[in-house]
Design a protein around this motif. Structure first.
Motif, mmCIF file in Angstrom:
data_model
loop_
_atom_site.group_PDB
_atom_site.id
_atom_site.type_symbol
_atom_site.label_atom_id
_atom_site.label_comp_id
_atom_site.label_asym_id
_atom_site.label_seq_id
_atom_site.Cartn_x
_atom_site.Cartn_y
_atom_site.Cartn_z
ATOM 1 N N VAL A 11 18.758 3.201 39.587
ATOM 2 C CA VAL A 11 17.645 3.534 40.481
ATOM 3 C C VAL A 11 17.965 4.836 41.183
ATOM 4 C CG1 VAL A 11 16.321 2.816 42.495
ATOM 5 C CG2 VAL A 11 17.093 1.117 40.826
ATOM 6 N N PRO A 12 17.080 5.842 41.098
ATOM 7 C CA PRO A 12 17.384 7.118 41.743
ATOM 8 C C PRO A 12 17.358 7.004 43.251
ATOM 9 C CG PRO A 12 15.135 7.096 40.930
ATOM 10 C CD PRO A 12 15.776 5.834 40.443
ATOM 11 N N ALA A 13 18.077 7.894 43.896
ATOM 12 C CA ALA A 13 18.031 7.964 45.356
ATOM 13 C C ALA A 13 16.642 8.399 45.785
ATOM 14 C CB ALA A 13 19.077 8.959 45.858
ATOM 15 N N PRO A 14 16.239 8.089 47.023
ATOM 16 C CA PRO A 14 14.903 8.490 47.471
ATOM 17 C C PRO A 14 14.628 9.963 47.251
ATOM 18 C CG PRO A 14 15.906 7.024 49.064
ATOM 19 C CD PRO A 14 16.954 7.315 48.043
ATOM 20 N N ALA A 15 15.589 10.810 47.470
ATOM 21 C CA ALA A 15 15.416 12.225 47.189
ATOM 22 C C ALA A 15 16.800 12.834 47.056
ATOM 23 C CB ALA A 15 14.649 12.900 48.314
ATOM 24 N N ARG A 16 17.010 13.671 46.076
ATOM 25 C CA ARG A 16 18.350 14.214 45.890
ATOM 26 C C ARG A 16 18.288 15.642 45.391
ATOM 27 N NH1 ARG A 16 19.766 13.057 40.308
ATOM 28 N NH2 ARG A 16 18.086 11.904 39.326
ATOM 29 N N TRP A 17 19.315 16.378 45.753
ATOM 30 C CA TRP A 17 19.461 17.760 45.342
ATOM 31 C C TRP A 17 20.001 17.777 43.915
ATOM 32 C CZ3 TRP A 17 18.825 22.553 47.692
ATOM 33 C CH2 TRP A 17 19.419 23.626 47.037
ATOM 34 N N MET A 18 19.307 18.478 43.046
ATOM 35 C CA MET A 18 19.742 18.517 41.651
ATOM 36 C C MET A 18 20.294 19.871 41.247
ATOM 37 S SD MET A 18 19.176 15.476 40.451
ATOM 38 C CE MET A 18 19.158 15.704 38.669
ATOM 39 N N GLU A 19 19.629 20.950 41.692
ATOM 40 C CA GLU A 19 20.025 22.269 41.238
ATOM 41 C C GLU A 19 19.513 23.293 42.228
ATOM 42 O OE1 GLU A 19 19.153 25.277 37.467
ATOM 43 O OE2 GLU A 19 18.435 23.228 37.432
ATOM 44 N N ALA A 20 20.264 24.357 42.440
ATOM 45 C CA ALA A 20 19.808 25.426 43.325
ATOM 46 C C ALA A 20 20.510 26.708 42.980
ATOM 47 C CB ALA A 20 20.080 25.063 44.773
ATOM 48 N N SER A 21 19.962 27.829 43.390
ATOM 49 C CA SER A 21 20.573 29.125 43.153
ATOM 50 C C SER A 21 20.895 29.773 44.482
ATOM 51 C CB SER A 21 19.612 29.995 42.336
ATOM 52 O OG SER A 21 18.424 30.190 43.051
ATOM 53 N N ILE A 29 14.833 22.883 42.981
ATOM 54 C CA ILE A 29 15.285 21.589 43.484
ATOM 55 C C ILE A 29 14.483 20.523 42.760
ATOM 56 C CG2 ILE A 29 15.504 20.089 45.500
ATOM 57 C CD1 ILE A 29 15.456 22.557 47.256
ATOM 58 N N VAL A 30 15.167 19.472 42.308
ATOM 59 C CA VAL A 30 14.492 18.334 41.696
ATOM 60 C C VAL A 30 14.669 17.135 42.614
ATOM 61 C CG1 VAL A 30 14.344 16.803 39.710
ATOM 62 C CG2 VAL A 30 14.899 19.227 39.385
ATOM 63 N N LEU A 31 13.555 16.523 43.007
ATOM 64 C CA LEU A 31 13.560 15.359 43.879
ATOM 65 C C LEU A 31 13.103 14.139 43.094
ATOM 66 C CD1 LEU A 31 11.790 16.877 47.018
ATOM 67 C CD2 LEU A 31 14.231 16.750 46.569
ATOM 68 N N GLU A 62 5.950 20.939 40.859
ATOM 69 C CA GLU A 62 5.468 20.300 39.630
ATOM 70 C C GLU A 62 5.866 18.829 39.643
ATOM 71 O OE1 GLU A 62 5.898 20.620 34.747
ATOM 72 O OE2 GLU A 62 6.795 22.145 36.049
ATOM 73 N N GLN A 63 4.888 17.963 39.513
ATOM 74 C CA GLN A 63 5.127 16.520 39.554
ATOM 75 C C GLN A 63 5.120 15.937 38.149
ATOM 76 O OE1 GLN A 63 1.864 14.328 41.183
ATOM 77 N NE2 GLN A 63 2.680 12.376 40.434
ATOM 78 N N ARG A 64 6.110 15.078 37.882
ATOM 79 C CA ARG A 64 6.136 14.281 36.659
ATOM 80 C C ARG A 64 6.585 12.885 37.042
ATOM 81 N NH1 ARG A 64 8.489 17.963 31.655
ATOM 82 N NH2 ARG A 64 6.849 19.563 31.735
ATOM 83 N N GLY A 65 5.638 11.951 37.028
ATOM 84 C CA GLY A 65 5.969 10.596 37.451
ATOM 85 C C GLY A 65 6.368 10.593 38.918
ATOM 86 N N ASN A 66 7.562 10.048 39.188
ATOM 87 C CA ASN A 66 8.044 9.994 40.565
ATOM 88 C C ASN A 66 9.039 11.121 40.855
ATOM 89 O OD1 ASN A 66 10.110 9.038 38.989
ATOM 90 N ND2 ASN A 66 10.727 7.402 40.385
ATOM 91 N N HIS A 67 9.070 12.141 40.004
ATOM 92 C CA HIS A 67 9.932 13.302 40.195
ATOM 93 C C HIS A 67 9.079 14.519 40.563
ATOM 94 C CE1 HIS A 67 12.684 10.702 38.035
ATOM 95 N NE2 HIS A 67 13.685 11.546 38.274
#
Length: 357
Positions: A11-21, A29-31, A62-67
């Motif tokens: 189960v993913p965390a409610p919101a998490r940092w995935m990538e940044a420059s 950032i992917v949430l 950009e939304q895809r499902g719950n991301h």
């Protein structure tokens, strides 16, 4: 042959940092949100909340499902992350996402003016709120935050500024808060009727039918903040009283929260009369828009005079709003700003020595 059963996905965390420059360069950032139903409320009908964040912060969401993938300058993406995490945490606790909440949290993020190390489960919101039985009422701008803090701190508060900044709505919310907690015994809500002269006689019906149209904004605020049946019972019992300003003369208002709306249309004598109604254990809130004075030319607005006379008096606080604090449709803020700019240009062009309206 049956294929091997796939291992359950974590189960993913409610919101998490995935990538940044880098700090200012475009980043990403992917949430991920763990509850699809709540995520759907967060994104809004047809993604309208994400679209608002895109416009305001000039990023791509950009939304895809719950991301959600956020792309743009790192600071703007961090602000968008803060907004989405804050609203998601609010929804997950059982709160509601009201119109304007997205705008309000974005203003909060801008007011903090930093990249966010934010834990929505533990971090206290920087903007204050009023706790009501029906739902909490949160400040959406820095000026609203200062206004709520002033209401909690002072006996007499002036809320001065253009339409749409939440002056009256927050005043009624705080009054309801005091009544629900029995800090006061009653609410008295008033405003000048019909251009401060209160010429009601030509209108059809009894006195209630004459004044109701002019007090409708106050009724609307009450019904928005309280159960309608409770409002009706409280009005019958006298716990909530709504009356034109003329009915205040000769009274002493003790153990009450008293609100005067549209105070720019009071005369100097009317304002003095109203202010001197304040009794023991009472709170008084006065709201108005100095740009919408309907008094006859040459007559001094009681609101303008009172703000000038009482601004430095102990127990009194004046809170100012401007076009940037408008929390209605975003176009309303631009309309108010356009009129303010026109008035400022007219004042600058007026010859010295001539009276200014």
């Amino acid at each position: 042959m049956a294929s091997p059963r796939a291992a359950p996905r974590p189960v993913p965390a409610p919101a998490r940092w995935m990538e940044a420059s880098g700090d200012d360069a475009p980043g990403q950032i992917v949430l991920a949100f763990d509850d699809n139903r709540i995520a759907s409320q967060l994104f809004g009908h047809y993604g309208q909340n994400l679209a608002l964040i895109e416009r305001r912060l000039e990023i791509v969401a950009e939304q895809r499902g719950n991301h959600v993938t956020l792309e743009g300058p790192r600071e703007a993406c961090e602000q968008a992350r803060h907004v989405l995490e804050t609203l998601y945490a609010r929804l997950k606790k059982g709160g509601e996402l009201q119109p304007g909440d997205v705008e309000g949290v974005m203003r909060e993020a801008a007011a903090q003016g930093q990249l966010f190390e934010f834990d929505p489960a533990t971090k206290k919101q920087s903007f204050d709120e009023i706790q009501l039985r029906r739902r909490p009422v949160r400040a959406r701008t820095a000026a609203q935050d200062a206004y709520i803090r002033a209401l909690k701190r002072q006996t007499l508060v002036f809320g001065v500024g253009p339409a749409g900044t939440g002056k009256t709505w927050l005043a009624v919310a705080y009054a309801v808060h005091l009544l629900e907690r029995r800090v006061v015994d009653r609410l008295i809500l008033s405003r000048p009727a019909v251009e401060a002269g209160e010429r009601l006689g030509f209108l059809p019906g009894d006195m209630k039918e004459k004044v109701d149209p002019y007090l409708r904004p106050i009724y609307d605020a009450l019904h928005d903040l309280m159960d309608r049946a409770f409002v009706e019972r409280a009005m019958i019992s006298g716990e909530i009283e709504i009356a034109p300003l003329a009915f205040m003369r000769g009274r002493t208002l003790a153990n009450a929260c008293v609100i005067l709306d549209e105070a720019q249309n009071t005369t100097s004598m009317q304002m003095k009369m109203f202010l001197t109604r304040l009794g023991e254990n009472s709170h008084m809130i006065i709201t108005g828009d100095p740009s919408q004075i309907d008094l006859p030319p040459g007559q001094t607005s009681g609101l303008a005079e009172a703000v000038g006379l009482l601004g430095d008096v102990e127990g009194v606080e004046v809170c100012h709003f401007n076009a940037a604090d408008v929390v209605r449709h975003e176009l309303v803020g631009r309309i108010v700003a356009a009129y303010d700019n026109k008035d400022a240009a007219a004042r600058a062009a007026a010859p010295a020595g001539l009276p200014r309206r």
